[in-house]
Design an enzyme around this catalytic site. Structure first.
Site, mmCIF file in Angstrom:
data_model
loop_
_atom_site.group_PDB
_atom_site.id
_atom_site.type_symbol
_atom_site.label_atom_id
_atom_site.label_comp_id
_atom_site.label_asym_id
_atom_site.label_seq_id
_atom_site.Cartn_x
_atom_site.Cartn_y
_atom_site.Cartn_z
ATOM 1 N N ASP A 1 13.064 23.499 -10.017
ATOM 2 C CA ASP A 1 14.022 23.014 -9.021
ATOM 3 C C ASP A 1 13.875 23.934 -7.791
ATOM 4 O OD1 ASP A 1 16.428 22.369 -7.676
ATOM 5 O OD2 ASP A 1 17.484 21.964 -9.517
ATOM 6 N N GLU B 1 7.668 25.013 -18.611
ATOM 7 C CA GLU B 1 9.014 24.753 -18.090
ATOM 8 C C GLU B 1 9.304 23.257 -18.139
ATOM 9 O OE1 GLU B 1 11.807 25.632 -17.286
ATOM 10 O OE2 GLU B 1 11.915 27.544 -16.251
ATOM 11 N N ASP B 2 10.566 22.920 -18.342
ATOM 12 C CA ASP B 2 10.968 21.512 -18.290
ATOM 13 C C ASP B 2 10.957 20.998 -16.853
ATOM 14 O OD1 ASP B 2 13.054 23.214 -17.599
ATOM 15 O OD2 ASP B 2 14.582 22.187 -18.778
ATOM 16 N N LYS C 1 10.856 19.171 -8.448
ATOM 17 C CA LYS C 1 11.594 18.567 -7.327
ATOM 18 C C LYS C 1 11.046 19.196 -6.044
ATOM 19 C CE LYS C 1 15.915 18.162 -9.995
ATOM 20 N NZ LYS C 1 17.314 18.629 -10.115
#
Ligand code: IMP
Length: 180
Positions: A108, A104-105, A136
């Protein structure tokens, strides 16, 4: 590095390319430690489109036999989020009885990886590990284990190195943050 304008918003330099690359080196080392010498062929699952740049960099650092598989997900219907992840393009190969490393990039809220784990288990994967370039931590709400994390960042909107703002900015070499 200078400011960039994408659509109606301006972004300022945030993470330089060299720092991204050293985070990828670190993640690749950890994955190699865990998988080196394996007798199976683990799947590297590129979650399109955001992860495409990261997956390319990661893949060339892995030193065990692995298979690249892709899929495309979205949580949007028209212009609003449904909160439920939908497959826009299904898995390009079967994951049945395979070990899968999801690439995954960014994680969030974690909704995407949470639903993706369900999809992969449903498709018969026998192990799912998560690798993300960015996390994050302030907004991550799920208890899905994140096995390999490149870098933690504050809760801000970023673009570049594959990440987009309304499809623009994926081609930026460095990562930029919204300039408010
Ligand atoms: P989730 O909230 O963890 O499900 O994140 C869903 C997806 O939103 C990620 O895979 C990214 O494609 C996208 N995303 C999350 N944060 C950002 C950001 O700061 N910039 C660009 N895309 C983001």
């Amino acid at each position: 590095m200078d400011h960039v304008k994408l659509h109606d918003k301006t972004f300022k330099p945030f993470i330089p390319y060299e720092k991204i690359i050293s985070a990828i080196d670190g993640v690749a080392d950890k994955i190699n430690q865990d998988f080196r010498g394996c007798t199976d062929v683990p799947i590297i699952l590129c979650v399109l489109n955001g992860s495409i740049v990261f997956t390319g960099e990661l893949l060339k650092r892995l030193d065990f036999p692995c298979q690249l598989v892709s899929m495309k997900l979205t949580s949007y219907e028209g212009t609003y989020s449904t909160g439920k992840v939908r497959q826009v393009m299904g898995l390009t190969a079967s994951v049945r009885d395979r070990r899968v490393i999801v690439v995954e990039d960014i994680v969030d809220t974690g909704n995407t990886i949470f639903d993706l784990c369900d999809i992969l288990k449903g498709e018969g994967a026998n192990e799912v590990r998560i690798c993300t370039l960015l996390l994050k931590p302030e907004v991550y709400k799920k208890d899905v284990k994140l096995d390999y994390v490149g870098m933690e960042i504050p809760n801000a909107f970023i673009v570049g190195f594959g990440l987009d703002y309304d499809e623009l900015g994926r081609n930026l070499k460095d990562i930029y943050v919204l300039d408010q």
